[in-house]
Design an enzyme around this catalytic site. Sequence first.
Site, PDB file in Angstrom:
ATOM      1  N   ASP A 245       0.813  -1.210   0.000  1.00 43.59           N
ATOM      2  CA  ASP A 245       0.000   0.000   0.000  1.00 43.59           C
ATOM      3  C   ASP A 245       0.856   1.273   0.000  1.00 43.59           C
ATOM      4  O   ASP A 245       0.480   2.279  -0.585  1.00 43.59           O
ATOM      5  CB  ASP A 245      -0.898  -0.014   1.251  1.00 43.59           C
ATOM      6  CG  ASP A 245      -1.984   1.052   1.226  1.00 43.59           C
ATOM      7  OD1 ASP A 245      -2.512   1.331   0.135  1.00 43.59           O
ATOM      8  OD2 ASP A 245      -2.304   1.615   2.295  1.00 43.59           O
ATOM      9  N   HIS A 250       4.543   5.516  -2.452  1.00 39.08           N
ATOM     10  CA  HIS A 250       4.774   6.760  -1.711  1.00 39.08           C
ATOM     11  C   HIS A 250       6.170   6.835  -1.059  1.00 39.08           C
ATOM     12  O   HIS A 250       6.879   7.820  -1.201  1.00 39.08           O
ATOM     13  CB  HIS A 250       3.725   6.945  -0.614  1.00 39.08           C
ATOM     14  CG  HIS A 250       2.315   6.817  -1.098  1.00 39.08           C
ATOM     15  ND1 HIS A 250       1.935   7.206  -2.353  1.00 39.08           N
ATOM     16  CD2 HIS A 250       1.188   6.351  -0.502  1.00 39.08           C
ATOM     17  CE1 HIS A 250       0.629   6.986  -2.502  1.00 39.08           C
ATOM     18  NE2 HIS A 250       0.159   6.464  -1.393  1.00 39.08           N
TER      19      HIS A 250
HETATM   20  C1  BG6 Z   1      -3.025   5.816   0.116  1.00 39.13           C
HETATM   21  C2  BG6 Z   1      -3.111   4.518   0.867  1.00 39.13           C
HETATM   22  O1  BG6 Z   1      -2.373   5.632  -1.104  1.00 39.13           O
HETATM   23  O2  BG6 Z   1      -2.300   6.761   0.904  1.00 39.13           O
HETATM   24  C3  BG6 Z   1      -3.799   4.739   2.210  1.00 39.13           C
HETATM   25  O3  BG6 Z   1      -3.844   3.579   0.101  1.00 39.13           O
HETATM   26  C4  BG6 Z   1      -3.078   5.807   2.992  1.00 39.13           C
HETATM   27  O4  BG6 Z   1      -3.852   3.530   2.958  1.00 39.13           O
HETATM   28  C5  BG6 Z   1      -2.906   7.063   2.147  1.00 39.13           C
HETATM   29  O5  BG6 Z   1      -3.859   6.099   4.141  1.00 39.13           O
HETATM   30  C6  BG6 Z   1      -2.024   8.061   2.850  1.00 39.13           C
HETATM   31  O6  BG6 Z   1      -2.076   9.272   2.168  1.00 39.13           O
HETATM   32  P1  BG6 Z   1      -1.821  10.633   2.923  1.00 39.13           P
HETATM   33  O7  BG6 Z   1      -1.845  11.660   1.846  1.00 39.13           O
HETATM   34  O8  BG6 Z   1      -2.919  10.778   3.937  1.00 39.13           O
HETATM   35  O9  BG6 Z   1      -0.484  10.482   3.585  1.00 39.13           O
END
Ligand code: BG6
Length: 499
Positions: A245, A250
């Site tokens: 995920d 990220h």
């Molecule tokens: C998403 C994930 O890509 O990013 C989620 O699938 C996660 O599980 C989210 O909560 C986090 O994004 P941000 O912008 O809140 O850090």
Amino acid sequence: MSKPAIETTPPCTLFLFGGSGDLVKRLLMPALYNLSRDGLLDKGLRIVGVDHNPLSDADFAGRLEAFMRERDKASQGANCLDDKLWGRLAKRVGYLTGDFLSEATYQAIARRIEKNPSENAVFYLATSPGFFGEVVQRLGAAGLLDESRGFRRVVVEKPFGSDLASAEALNACLLKVMSEKQIYRIDHYLGKETVQNILVSRFSNGLFEAFWNNHYIDHVQITAAETVGVETRGAFYDHTGALRDMVPNHLFQLLAMVAMEPPAAFGADAVRSEKAKVIGAIRPWSKTMALKNSVRGQYVAGKQGRKQLPGYRDEPRVDPHSQTETFVALKVMIDNWRWVGVPFYLRTGKRMSVRDTEIAICFKPAPSAQFRDTEVDKIKPNYLRIQIQPNEGMWFDLQAKRPGPALVMENIELGFAYKDFFTMLPYTGYETLIYDCLTGDQTLFQRADNIENGWRAVQPFLDAWKEGGEVHTYAAGEDGPEAATELMSRDRRVWHSIG
Ligand code: BG6
């Protein structure tokens, strides 16, 4: 990012597949609203939701409006919904009822495009990932990706594959019917100002480059801590887990921003080539090393403040015997000249103590000979902390002498908080991404090789976990299992405290 954001987007029809889903109302439509508030959308932009449930144009616009109003109310007006502005935008919103797998849907799309003076079109796949390949094949078969009468682009949401093989297969499927130039693979972290600022800070301030290497940097920590659990996404998450995920997408994007070499220009090809190179230089661990250098955790019942929180296995639509990780900590090495010998420690988890996404760059300690016979027994390392969210900014942790006759050191912070320098209007993080796609700038989108290199680096962990290793537990509201602390202490290092 490569141009000053002043020109309006070209006229175009933006088709939102999965139009009645969550992403469209929570993020995409508010982002389009913000772009129109900032005067960046051309009057010839049409927005068309595409989904299987029957809705009229007016119903669709009405639903979006209701959500935007509710959201504005919940934020006590912070989202500043302006009736006139919304009214103008709503007039450009339409809806097309259609099954993603039926030819008729694509014929109806073609008719919508032809109705507009401009035949430019963007197809945004805000659907469940199972449809990505199917929709794109059908767009291709219907001739809708042919660019002879206007540009045709496809935005692909995350998750892009679930391992290396599936990501390669999806790339091959997309590239059968269009060219790489038409594909915009989204990672919403790249829409965050603080993430874009890493490159700008590194490459516009001469000072950083002097110490940005293994001579001065001891190690790097990248943390994405969340307080939320799996919310309504139990079924999806239970098949995905924290590693898939968050890491190949990220966290690796953050790693690439910190670790990449300076690109020859801020253009899409140059930036993405450097990112692909650095992600491609992550050492592929053997199974034994992958087990040694990873920690999986799953939250059990716990507390956040006074609030009692259920364990992961008690969350809706989660298997009560699930072995899925909700926390992961990894150590990775980058085998290139700049970073050889500098470990990158990554950790991310749900239901941790605070929401905090940050990069902590830990510098090698100063030689402490000068302080040998003083009361200073240990000099703390300096950190540069790049705070992605929620407290956006950058801080240097340094040592200073506390005023007075004794030689006493104190930690001090040299800092830059966004809110002290800039007016922070409400943004969703999708504005720049949508704007860039409409204007044809792929810099902030993932190229096929970026995605595949990311999966290549996490594949050893996936393979090793299939065969062994423990899923540790941690109480909801804590910062991961004890084993994650050991992953660091084994190397005589500690996690920088979060929050
Ligand atoms: C998403 C994930 O890509 O990013 C989620 O699938 C996660 O599980 C989210 O909560 C986090 O994004 P941000 O912008 O809140 O850090």
